[in-house]
Design a protein around this motif. Structure first.
Motif: not given
Length: 92
Positions: A1-18
């Motif tokens: 989990m990312l902090s609300k202040k993280s510069r990565y907060q709006s970075t999308p996750h990969f489409t297949d988490p598996d």
């Protein structure tokens, strides 16, 4: 989990988490470099951040301002000695 202040907060996750449950590459917008720093042997990103920002944890700002580098370590390797890197304005 990312902090609300993280510069990565709006970075999308990969489409297949598996396959890979991490984040995609963080998009970096243009940065206005206001200082040109000529790299000398022995320069380190944390030391440059301390010098220019008074906070050694802001080294990533320097990496973001120089998008031609794909890895933070490559910014200050021996091949960079004598080259100029941009140091972005604080707050940008």
């Amino acid at each position: 989990m990312l902090s609300k202040k993280s510069r990565y907060q709006s970075t999308p996750h990969f489409t297949d988490p598996d396959i890979f449950p991490g984040l995609q590459t963080r998009p970096i917008g243009p940065s206005t470099g206001v200082i040109e720093h000529e790299v000398v042997e022995g320069d380190r990103l944390d030391q440059l951040a301390q010098h220019y920002y008074k906070d050694d944890r802001l080294w990533w700002r320097i990496v973001d301002a120089n998008p031609e580098f794909t890895c933070p370590r490559s910014v200050l390797d021996k091949a960079m000695v004598g080259r100029v890197i941009l140091i972005p304005r604080v707050g940008e």
